[in-house]
Design a protein around this motif. Structure first.
Motif, mmCIF file in Angstrom:
data_model
loop_
_atom_site.group_PDB
_atom_site.id
_atom_site.type_symbol
_atom_site.label_atom_id
_atom_site.label_comp_id
_atom_site.label_asym_id
_atom_site.label_seq_id
_atom_site.Cartn_x
_atom_site.Cartn_y
_atom_site.Cartn_z
ATOM 1 N N THR A 1 -60.902 1.530 15.690
ATOM 2 C CA THR A 1 -60.025 0.669 14.893
ATOM 3 C C THR A 1 -59.298 1.474 13.830
ATOM 4 O O THR A 1 -58.094 1.284 13.594
ATOM 5 N N GLU A 2 -60.017 2.390 13.164
ATOM 6 C CA GLU A 2 -59.382 3.225 12.148
ATOM 7 C C GLU A 2 -58.306 4.110 12.764
ATOM 8 O O GLU A 2 -57.241 4.334 12.165
ATOM 9 N N LEU A 3 -58.555 4.587 13.967
ATOM 10 C CA LEU A 3 -57.595 5.465 14.614
ATOM 11 C C LEU A 3 -56.313 4.717 14.980
ATOM 12 O O LEU A 3 -55.209 5.213 14.743
ATOM 13 N N ARG B 1 -40.648 5.335 15.958
ATOM 14 C CA ARG B 1 -41.293 4.657 17.079
ATOM 15 C C ARG B 1 -42.593 5.372 17.421
ATOM 16 O O ARG B 1 -42.719 6.586 17.220
ATOM 17 N N LEU B 2 -43.536 4.623 17.972
ATOM 18 C CA LEU B 2 -44.771 5.214 18.457
ATOM 19 C C LEU B 2 -44.770 5.312 19.973
ATOM 20 O O LEU B 2 -45.064 6.369 20.535
ATOM 21 N N VAL B 3 -44.413 4.236 20.677
ATOM 22 C CA VAL B 3 -44.491 4.215 22.137
ATOM 23 C C VAL B 3 -43.484 5.177 22.750
ATOM 24 O O VAL B 3 -43.839 6.008 23.605
ATOM 25 N N LEU B 4 -42.224 5.085 22.351
ATOM 26 C CA LEU B 4 -41.174 5.969 22.854
ATOM 27 C C LEU B 4 -40.898 7.035 21.796
ATOM 28 O O LEU B 4 -40.344 6.738 20.738
ATOM 29 N N ARG B 5 -41.284 8.262 22.078
ATOM 30 C CA ARG B 5 -41.244 9.329 21.072
ATOM 31 C C ARG B 5 -40.060 10.260 21.324
ATOM 32 O O ARG B 5 -39.926 10.852 22.403
ATOM 33 N N THR C 1 -49.142 3.575 11.315
ATOM 34 C CA THR C 1 -48.446 3.892 10.074
ATOM 35 C C THR C 1 -47.247 4.783 10.390
ATOM 36 O O THR C 1 -47.208 5.449 11.440
ATOM 37 N N PRO C 2 -46.254 4.840 9.500
ATOM 38 C CA PRO C 2 -45.125 5.761 9.726
ATOM 39 C C PRO C 2 -45.568 7.203 9.889
ATOM 40 O O PRO C 2 -45.020 7.942 10.709
#
Length: 404
Positions: free
Chosen positions: A5-7, A390-394, A13-14
């Motif tokens: 969960t922490e990960l 973005r996280l998913v599309l980097r 986060t940005p």
């Protein structure tokens, strides 16, 4: 002490999205599959992600499954459009629609694009040379990384050249719905983009019905209009939008990530110039080291299926990019090494949802990066690159370079 969960909280986060790889390294120390929420797991190990991508007991969030955890999702045209494409379909609908698309989006058709792709690369390099002739910085993402794949996929589809400038912003807005979290403003922009892209392809398919050409849109219109009616009108639009957006969005990120890595590793850039580094192996290592697609998800297709003792219906986030740096799979996983001989990155997913455009993306990267670095041997970074939020599309929003 870290837990799953922490990960995942850190990733959202940005700072986590900007550089997720230290978080992935922490995840690997905890195990290949981690619980994160009451009904969700996080898969980070290479073998675990590889198996789950291919396990027929798991699928994507199709309309039936999605309605269970997001009722009313179809009220948003962006979510409905993506959900009607093969990206979010399970058997038997997925196999039916994908086989129809694959019958016209063939490996032979893609391979035949190589001369056109090479010509497009050199045409864009000529334009780059003009724009940067006085030594002023040029944004590689805007001037090349976007324009090459959008030009190639539009040529394949049959989208007129005069319209191609419209798609970068629309694709960026639409693909926000693939992220784990998005704001109301982003969702509204995604709906607007979905409406505009649907309207565009409605007009284009009508035109191709009246005057067919030797292009992919015409071929898919003929499939949709076939006597068996195996591809509905909304499915046709949804998959045309998917082919367009997926055809350049992730490839632009691949090109930007690939150039940034070459600039940080001059020996690798020199190897692409003199032929001592294989372009195909270089592309594989970019896909492994800094994947344009960081994660996907899977859900159990049977409500009674239990995963690692969690409640029935537990889903799994597949961190492809973390799996690509699994120390149990790779020696020196956090080192960029385009001489690796057995990379096999999971960036294009696997199983029934293996990326339909993987061959085309590889063709463009294998062609473009060596040609770019050879044409401009003094190419250098001109400013700090700006990552997309973005996280998913980097990928990069901008990557300023000087040619001399």
């Amino acid at each position: 002490m870290d837990d799953g969960t922490e990960l995942i909280t850190a990733l959202l986060t940005p700072q986590g999205a900007a550089d997720p790889y230290p978080i992935y390294a922490r995840a690997h120390r905890l195990g290949p599959v981690l619980p994160i929420w009451d009904d969700m797991l996080l898969a980070v190990g290479y073998q675990a992600v590889h198996q789950l991508q291919r396990d027929p007991a798991f699928g994507v969030a199709d309309a039936r499954l999605r309605a269970g955890f997001e009722p009313g999702f179809a009220e948003h045209t962006s979510k409905r459009l993506i959900n009607d494409s093969i990206l979010e379909r399970n058997a038997p609908d997925h196999a039916r629609a994908r086989s129809l698309i694959a019958a016209v989006f063939t490996a032979r058709r893609v391979a035949a694009l190589e001369p056109a792709a090479r010509a497009a690369v050199h045409g864009l390099l000529d334009e780059l040379a003009q724009r940067g002739a006085d030594g002023s910085p040029v944004d590689f993402m805007d001037a090349f990384a976007f324009r090459l794949p959008v030009g190639v996929i539009c040529e394949l589809l049959g989208v007129p050249e005069r319209d191609r400038h419209r798609f970068r912003g629309l694709a960026a807005d639409l693909t926000a719905v693939l992220e784990i979290m998005l704001t109301e403003q982003e969702l509204s922009a995604a709906d607007t983009a979905a409406d505009e892209l649907s309207a565009y392809f409605t007009e284009l398919t009508a035109e191709r019905r009246a005057r067919p050409r030797e292009d992919l849109v015409s071929a898919l219109v003929q499939v949709a209009d076939g006597a068996d009616g195996r591809l509905g009108d909304h499915e046709l639009l949804a998959n045309l939008v998917l082919l367009l957006v997926a055809g350049f969005e992730t490839t632009a990120n691949l090109l930007g990530n690939g150039l940034a890595l070459a600039l940080r590793h001059p020996w690798a850039a020199d190897g692409l110039r003199d032929g001592t580094v294989d372009p195909a192996r270089y592309t594989d290592e970019v896909l492994r080291f800094d994947s344009p697609v960081q994660l996907t998800s899977r859900l159990p297709l049977s409500l009674g299926l239990r995963v690692a003792g969690l409640p029935a219906g537990s889903g799994i986030l597949l961190l492809n990019a973390a799996a690509n740096r699994d120390p149990a799979r790779y020696d020196r996983p956090d080192a960029f090494d385009p001489t690796r001989r057995d990379s096999q990155p999971l960036s294009f997913s696997g199983g029934p949802h293996f990326c339909l455009g993987a061959q085309l993306a590889r063709l463009e990267a294998n062609t473009a990066l060596p040609a770019l670095l050879t044409r401009f041997p003094a190419l250098r970074q001109a400013a700090e690159p700006v990552r997309r939020a973005r996280l998913v599309l980097r990928g990069y929003q901008s990557l300023a370079v000087a040619l001399r």
